[in-house]
Design a protein around this motif. Structure first.
Motif, PDB file in Angstrom:
ATOM      1  N   VAL A 194      22.450  -0.071 -45.410  1.00 19.30           N
ATOM      2  CA  VAL A 194      23.293  -0.804 -46.362  1.00 19.30           C
ATOM      3  C   VAL A 194      22.531  -1.990 -46.947  1.00 19.30           C
ATOM      4  O   VAL A 194      22.642  -2.291 -48.137  1.00 19.30           O
ATOM      5  N   ALA A 195      21.743  -2.662 -46.088  1.00 19.61           N
ATOM      6  CA  ALA A 195      20.944  -3.796 -46.573  1.00 19.61           C
ATOM      7  C   ALA A 195      19.944  -3.326 -47.626  1.00 19.61           C
ATOM      8  O   ALA A 195      19.719  -4.016 -48.631  1.00 19.61           O
ATOM      9  N   ASP A 196      19.325  -2.143 -47.407  1.00 24.17           N
ATOM     10  CA  ASP A 196      18.401  -1.596 -48.407  1.00 24.17           C
ATOM     11  C   ASP A 196      19.130  -1.309 -49.723  1.00 24.17           C
ATOM     12  O   ASP A 196      18.607  -1.586 -50.805  1.00 24.17           O
ATOM     13  N   GLU A 197      20.343  -0.732 -49.619  1.00 16.40           N
ATOM     14  CA  GLU A 197      21.117  -0.466 -50.828  1.00 16.40           C
ATOM     15  C   GLU A 197      21.486  -1.755 -51.552  1.00 16.40           C
ATOM     16  O   GLU A 197      21.447  -1.824 -52.782  1.00 16.40           O
ATOM     17  N   LEU A 198      21.825  -2.776 -50.775  1.00 14.40           N
ATOM     18  CA  LEU A 198      22.144  -4.075 -51.387  1.00 14.40           C
ATOM     19  C   LEU A 198      20.923  -4.643 -52.083  1.00 14.40           C
ATOM     20  O   LEU A 198      21.024  -5.242 -53.161  1.00 14.40           O
ATOM     21  N   TYR A 203      25.925  -2.751 -54.726  1.00  9.96           N
ATOM     22  CA  TYR A 203      26.800  -3.620 -53.948  1.00  9.96           C
ATOM     23  C   TYR A 203      28.090  -2.920 -53.514  1.00  9.96           C
ATOM     24  O   TYR A 203      28.959  -3.549 -52.916  1.00  9.96           O
ATOM     25  N   LYS A 204      28.207  -1.612 -53.797  1.00  9.88           N
ATOM     26  CA  LYS A 204      29.354  -0.857 -53.321  1.00  9.88           C
ATOM     27  C   LYS A 204      29.107  -0.243 -51.951  1.00  9.88           C
ATOM     28  O   LYS A 204      30.012   0.346 -51.363  1.00  9.88           O
ATOM     29  N   ALA A 205      27.881  -0.344 -51.438  1.00 15.15           N
ATOM     30  CA  ALA A 205      27.533   0.247 -50.146  1.00 15.15           C
ATOM     31  C   ALA A 205      28.273  -0.481 -49.021  1.00 15.15           C
ATOM     32  O   ALA A 205      28.431  -1.706 -49.052  1.00 15.15           O
ATOM     33  N   ARG A 206      28.734   0.280 -48.027  1.00 17.37           N
ATOM     34  CA  ARG A 206      29.438  -0.279 -46.859  1.00 17.37           C
ATOM     35  C   ARG A 206      28.987   0.457 -45.608  1.00 17.37           C
ATOM     36  O   ARG A 206      28.530   1.601 -45.655  1.00 17.37           O
ATOM     37  N   THR A 207      29.132  -0.210 -44.436  1.00 16.68           N
ATOM     38  CA  THR A 207      28.828   0.399 -43.151  1.00 16.68           C
ATOM     39  C   THR A 207      30.083   0.430 -42.289  1.00 16.68           C
ATOM     40  O   THR A 207      31.029  -0.326 -42.525  1.00 16.68           O
ATOM     41  N   TYR A 208      30.079   1.314 -41.277  1.00 21.28           N
ATOM     42  CA  TYR A 208      31.243   1.494 -40.405  1.00 21.28           C
ATOM     43  C   TYR A 208      31.389   0.269 -39.499  1.00 21.28           C
ATOM     44  O   TYR A 208      30.416  -0.226 -38.921  1.00 21.28           O
ATOM     45  N   GLU A 209      32.633  -0.234 -39.351  1.00 26.72           N
ATOM     46  CA  GLU A 209      32.864  -1.465 -38.599  1.00 26.72           C
ATOM     47  C   GLU A 209      33.494  -1.223 -37.223  1.00 26.72           C
ATOM     48  O   GLU A 209      33.923  -2.165 -36.580  1.00 26.72           O
ATOM     49  N   ARG A 227      30.678  -7.234 -49.812  1.00 25.33           N
ATOM     50  CA  ARG A 227      31.874  -7.521 -50.615  1.00 25.33           C
ATOM     51  C   ARG A 227      31.689  -8.786 -51.442  1.00 25.33           C
ATOM     52  O   ARG A 227      32.078  -8.839 -52.614  1.00 25.33           O
ATOM     53  N   ASN A 228      31.103  -9.809 -50.828  1.00 26.08           N
ATOM     54  CA  ASN A 228      30.878 -11.055 -51.568  1.00 26.08           C
ATOM     55  C   ASN A 228      29.904 -10.847 -52.721  1.00 26.08           C
ATOM     56  O   ASN A 228      30.114 -11.367 -53.825  1.00 26.08           O
ATOM     57  N   LEU A 229      28.829 -10.066 -52.447  1.00 22.98           N
ATOM     58  CA  LEU A 229      27.858  -9.804 -53.514  1.00 22.98           C
ATOM     59  C   LEU A 229      28.492  -8.992 -54.635  1.00 22.98           C
ATOM     60  O   LEU A 229      28.239  -9.242 -55.820  1.00 22.98           O
ATOM     61  N   GLN A 230      29.323  -8.002 -54.250  1.00 23.85           N
ATOM     62  CA  GLN A 230      29.986  -7.194 -55.267  1.00 23.85           C
ATOM     63  C   GLN A 230      30.928  -8.054 -56.099  1.00 23.85           C
ATOM     64  O   GLN A 230      31.000  -7.929 -57.329  1.00 23.85           O
TER      65      GLN A 230
END
Length: 584
Positions: A194-198, A203-209, A227-230
């Protein structure tokens, strides 16, 4: 998938290597231990073995049967070889676990080794120990051969234990590794992905929580960051779009120049005024992209004085000219650091035209009013000076004064009428008009004027068409156009009125074969007080405002008027009116 299982496979291979090395080490240690045990046992029991051999060789107290029984009892085969390589004792047959092949190999190995190097050794599943001995007169080597099946069993057990331990360890490592991978490595990798995608701007990339501990906290933090970056990007994009929309839809041209003099931004209005495309300006030095000295001087003054500067200049566009006012201001950062210059271009062409029109209007009105007033005043003064006593001169002067006063009244009336139709609150009284009947009613009014100049008036207006409009205002339009046609047509001329109907509109045409209008003068004939031939127009009794009034009335009906003319051949006016009035 391969990258995900690589650490687990690495750990499993490492464990296998460690366990195999441990097995080899234990096998060697067990082997050494057994050799040591055998050597200690033989060293203790060697005298006992030698006594039995001596009894067999010297006293014949020990028979072959008793020697074989002894060998079988102690589970050790006895082989005695003299120094002359004579086999004197052999009890190998009494021990099933030792073969003749093993015996021959061992004898050969012992004979080949030096006496000082003779020591106990393992050969496959047997252990042999050579003892140099001298029994009576016979010298030789007593070889004790014992089967070591227990050693093999122990070695097998060791490898079995190691194998089971390895299997259990691998299973444990697999479950532990899978647990570690699921709870720590996979979340970290997912967060890294996700960090690489960001980093790439997605900025729509998300990881499982759903993870726990530090990995879960990392996943949640990454998602919060995404979310903040998006949100920031969306807000920034919206602001940029809004700013771009505002800049591009500005009525004034805008250009942004950085601190080094390179153009960074131009808007649509600037391109409309100066021509070209954005790539023709953006990235270039301002004095290379814009060939106008006034703009260069404005920018240089801003750089020099660091204050807002305004200048006006004329921009040639094809055959026309635009009047532009450029206002430039310096741009500073919050820390008062020089960032560049913004230039705004205001198109003041209409303002200049309006100002010129106002000046021309005042001059024309003054000139038009001055002529009749001067005439009235001059003839009045002449009469007062004594000319009124001459009855013939009195009548002549009074007729001139009356004519000039009528002209003055007509001029003032036209000025008032033009002022009325130009007002924003000018109101039309819309009604249903039968255009053919309407035009037929106008013909008799014009026929008398045409008859005075022996001009033939032809009207082709058959049919019945309903048009929505203000009949009184349209009457002004067509009487004015037909009167002009008669006034500017010579004796025995011809004037025609033509009507054409289309789906949504009608076209009324007034044509004459009079003096005509030069082509370069046609765009200006609807201006106030404009006359192609000023002397002739004034003599015809016109005020110079008729066509301006006509144009305003037609446009108020959401129509249009066009002119075709050729000098010496005549003029044709086309008035287009919509059948249904749509101008609210």
């Amino acid at each position: 998938m391969r990258s995900r299982t690589r650490p687990l496979l690495t750990y499993m291979v490492l464990v296998i290597i460690v366990m195999v090395s441990l097995g080899v080490l234990l096998a060697q240690l067990t082997r050494s231990y057994f050799i040591t045990i055998f050597e200690e046992r033989i060293s203790v029991e060697s005298e006992y073995f030698v006594t039995y051999v001596e009894g067999f060789l010297e006293d014949d107290q020990v028979t072959d049967e008793s020697l074989d029984a002894f060998s079988e009892q102690i589970n050790t085969s006895l082989v005695f070889i003299s120094n002359e390589d004579e086999l004197l004792i052999d009890t190998v047959a009494a021990n099933e676990q030792v073969t003749e092949e093993d015996k021959d190999i061992i004898i050969n190995l012992v004979q080949q080794s030096e006496e000082s190097m003779r020591q106990g050794k393992l050969l496959d599943n047997v252990f042999y120990y050579p003892l140099p001995q001298t029994i009576g007169d016979t010298s030789g080597t007593l070889i004790l051969i014992s089967p070591v099946e227990s050693l093999s069993n122990i070695t097998k057990n060791i490898w079995l234990i190691i194998g089971l331990t390895l299997l259990i360890g691998l299973v444990a490592i697999f479950f532990i590794g899978f647990n570690v991978f699921s709870n720590y490595i996979r979340p970290i990798r997912s967060a890294a992905g996700v960090a690489d995608e960001l980093a790439k701007g997605n900025y729509k990339a998300r990881t499982y929580e759903g993870h726990f501990g530090e990995a879960g906290q990392l996943s949640r933090s990454i998602n919060i960051l995404a979310r903040n970056l998006q949100k920031m990007t969306s807000s920034k994009g919206m602001q940029e779009n809004q700013l771009e929309a505002v800049i591009n839809n500005m009525g004034s041209g805008l250009i942004l120049i950085d601190e080094k003099g390179y153009i960074q931004l131009v808007n649509r209005a600037f391109l409309d005024s100066f021509g070209g495309m954005k790539p023709d300006y953006v990235g270039y030095l301002y004095h290379d992209a814009i060939p106008f000295n006034t703009i260069h001087e404005t920018v240089q003054n801003i750089y020099m004085f660091e204050e807002t500067v305004s200048e006006t200049f004329i921009l040639p566009v094809d055959i026309n000219r635009k009047h532009l006012e450029v206002t430039g201001a310096p741009i500073f950062s919050d820390k008062k650091k020089w960032k560049g210059i913004v230039l705004v271009f205001h198109d003041i062409t209409d303002m200049k035209k309006l100002e010129q029109t106002r000046k021309d209007f005042v001059a024309n009105v003054s000139h038009e009013l001055k002529t009749p007033i001067t005439s009235i005043r001059g003839f009045s003064e002449t009469l007062l000076d004594g000319a009124m006593k001459d009855e013939q001169m009195l009548n002549q002067f009074l007729e001139i004064i009356l004519k000039e006063s009528e002209r003055l009244q007509s001029l003032i009336q036209d000025l008032l009428e033009l002022s009325k139709v130009e007002r924003e609150d000018f109101h039309l009284t819309i009604e249903q008009i039968n255009m053919q009947n309407f035009l037929h009613d106008l013909v008799p009014i014009i026929e008398q004027q045409a008859a005075q100049k022996n001009i033939s008036l032809h009207a082709d207006i058959s049919g019945s068409t309903i048009v929505e409009g203000d009949s009184s205002r349209l009457k002004q339009v067509f009487i004015n156009l037909m009167s002009n046609a008669i006034n500017y047509t010579g004796e025995n001329g011809k004037v025609s009125l033509d009507f054409q109907e289309y789906d949504d509109y009608v076209v009324i045409s007034i044509e004459d074969n009079g003096v005509g209008i030069p082509e370069e003068e046609i765009p200006r004939i609807f201006e106030r007080f404009y006359r192609v031939d000023k002397a002739r127009s004034r003599n015809s009794g016109g005020t110079g405002l008729g066509l301006a009034i006509v144009k305003h009335i037609v446009e108020a009906h959401d129509g249009s008027i066009q002119v075709e003319s050729e000098v010496g051949k005549g003029t044709r006016f086309h008035v287009k009116l919509l059948k249904e009035f749509t101008n609210n």
